[in-house]
Design a protein around this motif. Sequence first.
Motif, PDB file in Angstrom:
ATOM      1  N   ASN B 201       0.815  -1.284  -0.051  1.00 13.46           N
ATOM      2  CA  ASN B 201       0.046   0.017   0.154  1.00 13.46           C
ATOM      3  C   ASN B 201       0.861   1.283   0.052  1.00 13.46           C
ATOM      4  OD1 ASN B 201      -0.118   1.389   2.703  1.00 13.46           O
ATOM      5  ND2 ASN B 201      -0.548  -0.567   3.428  1.00 13.46           N
ATOM      6  N   PHE B 203       1.294   3.718   1.759  1.00 11.24           N
ATOM      7  CA  PHE B 203       1.919   4.125   3.020  1.00 11.24           C
ATOM      8  C   PHE B 203       3.189   3.563   3.389  1.00 11.24           C
ATOM      9  CE2 PHE B 203      -2.605   5.749   3.803  1.00 11.24           C
ATOM     10  CZ  PHE B 203      -2.447   6.963   2.943  1.00 11.24           C
ATOM     11  N   ILE B 236      -4.248   2.574  -2.487  1.00  9.99           N
ATOM     12  CA  ILE B 236      -4.336   3.321  -1.344  1.00  9.99           C
ATOM     13  C   ILE B 236      -5.370   2.651  -0.292  1.00  9.99           C
ATOM     14  CG2 ILE B 236      -5.312   5.810  -0.670  1.00  9.99           C
ATOM     15  CD1 ILE B 236      -4.905   6.576  -3.566  1.00  9.99           C
ATOM     16  N   PRO B 237      -4.941   2.734   0.906  1.00  5.46           N
ATOM     17  CA  PRO B 237      -5.805   2.009   1.763  1.00  5.46           C
ATOM     18  C   PRO B 237      -7.141   2.651   2.191  1.00  5.46           C
ATOM     19  CG  PRO B 237      -3.566   2.050   2.687  1.00  5.46           C
ATOM     20  CD  PRO B 237      -3.738   3.084   1.600  1.00  5.46           C
ATOM     21  N   ILE B 253      -3.649  12.296  -3.565  1.00  5.30           N
ATOM     22  CA  ILE B 253      -3.128  11.543  -2.356  1.00  5.30           C
ATOM     23  C   ILE B 253      -2.086  10.965  -2.384  1.00  5.30           C
ATOM     24  CG2 ILE B 253      -3.774   9.451  -0.962  1.00  5.30           C
ATOM     25  CD1 ILE B 253      -6.706  10.093  -1.615  1.00  5.30           C
TER      26      ILE B 253
END
Lengths: 274, 274
Positions: B201, B203, B236-237, B253
Amino acid sequence: MPVITSRDHPLIKQLIRLEESSQYRKKTGLTLLDGIHLIQIYCSVLGAPENLIVSQAYIDDIENEHFLTILFGHTPPKLTVVSNLLFREISPVKTPSGILALIALPGLKKDVSNGKEMFSVLLETIQDPGNLGSILRSAAAASVKDVYLSKQCADAWSPKTLRAAMGAHFFLHIHEDSDLQKVAQQFSGTVVATSIQANRNLFEISLVGPTAFVFGNEGAGLSKEMIQAADENIVIPMPGKTESLNAAAAAAICFFEKVRQDRAYAAATTIGTK
Amino acid sequence: MPVITSRDHPLIKQLIRLEESSQYRKKTGLTLLDGIHLIQIYCSVLGAPENLIVSQAYIDDIENEHFLTILFGHTPPKLTVVSNLLFREISPVKTPSGILALIALPGLKKDVSNGKEMFSVLLETIQDPGNLGSILRSAAAASVKDVYLSKQCADAWSPKTLRAAMGAHFFLHIHEDSDLQKVAQQFSGTVVATSIQANRNLFEISLVGPTAFVFGNEGAGLSKEMIQAADENIVIPMPGKTESLNAAAAAAICFFEKVRQDRAYAAATTIGTK
């Protein structure tokens, strides 16, 4: 099955008014969903719509007929067929999907607004239905629960906003005509406003725990009153030569910075308790 | 000053064709900017446009005339006045701004594409001009340098894309009709694709250093070839009940997660060298 061909048919007149008039939507408590994707999401959450309006071409396609049978099983909703020409006239988009649903505006569930909101969004005078829809879509994906709209916002339930939000409406509590200052004052967590008068930036504040983001008008930004009502005023750092973001893009960045921080906090807490 | 009132005037015909036809824009190397904000940004970067087209009402307003004098000083560009009725007809928006600029498409500067790009974006078959414009706007704000568009993308220089991008075009190197696989292969840093087949993901990967993000079509997503050409495939979670984002929101994002990581890295490095 009879096919409606006249623009003077009462249903057609109603559909056109629902398409065009926010006032009429509010008065009747009805609105329109355009396209099968949006209708499917609605059905999965709230059941069959009041009326499905399809074009002659749509229903003549055997695959579509088969699909509708699967979607609604043995209890199909009311189905109305209109001529292709007329469907084009009532459709809000240039390339009509061939299927519209007439729905009642879902009411707010009773279990909200008890002061325990974890993740809320306050929108002041967001004017573009496309922006509003995109903000709602990102909000639902980020697990926002409550969205509060000021009186001057675009209509949350217009067909255009609904299209841009892609079903997000049915997973959010949308509070229209809200007194945003009051909502901000009563919010139990941190109220974060994005404004150019900010002294901190998005990446340096903690967004873990109850958070409400406040976004202002696309051109004018937030009112002084809302800037003052916020606990934190922040900017999104922009290293580029232009310092401007679309309102929906800015909202998405804020929502998912909270998602990131929540995940990081949860991971750290889990490690700590091991 | 003479006022054009006829739809048959060669300039009016040209403006309408520029508004409507991507092919004609490419053939002539011209396009249109709508509204004073966009025109101001253009002028500040690239100088006076070929021709300014204003409505009678616009030029009759003394403030506007004063403003144009300040904007262009002693060397105003060619100014053409058209009747209010005709301006409404040639204007791409429902509430015409009253001012259009006819500009030559800016060429690519020679100092780009030397394999040293730090922050690039690859767009495959992005079809909505509004989405494309919003992606360009976020990219410029995040300090992206190069944007590569596949052949099937919407026209980057259409008036609609230009309006949504709010001047971002003039701070980016926009490469149309690109071979995205080749661009990905030759990119010196990490190529990050957003796709549902991802195993990591956003992040959890490092975006510090040269990064190229790849985004696919609004409905169909990325092609298999581009997913394979990427070094990292990420999602993207989304903790919400809907897992769907608008393409422009997703891009924003990703861009600003890189901005965040770059800032955190720079801060850590500064502390380290103290």
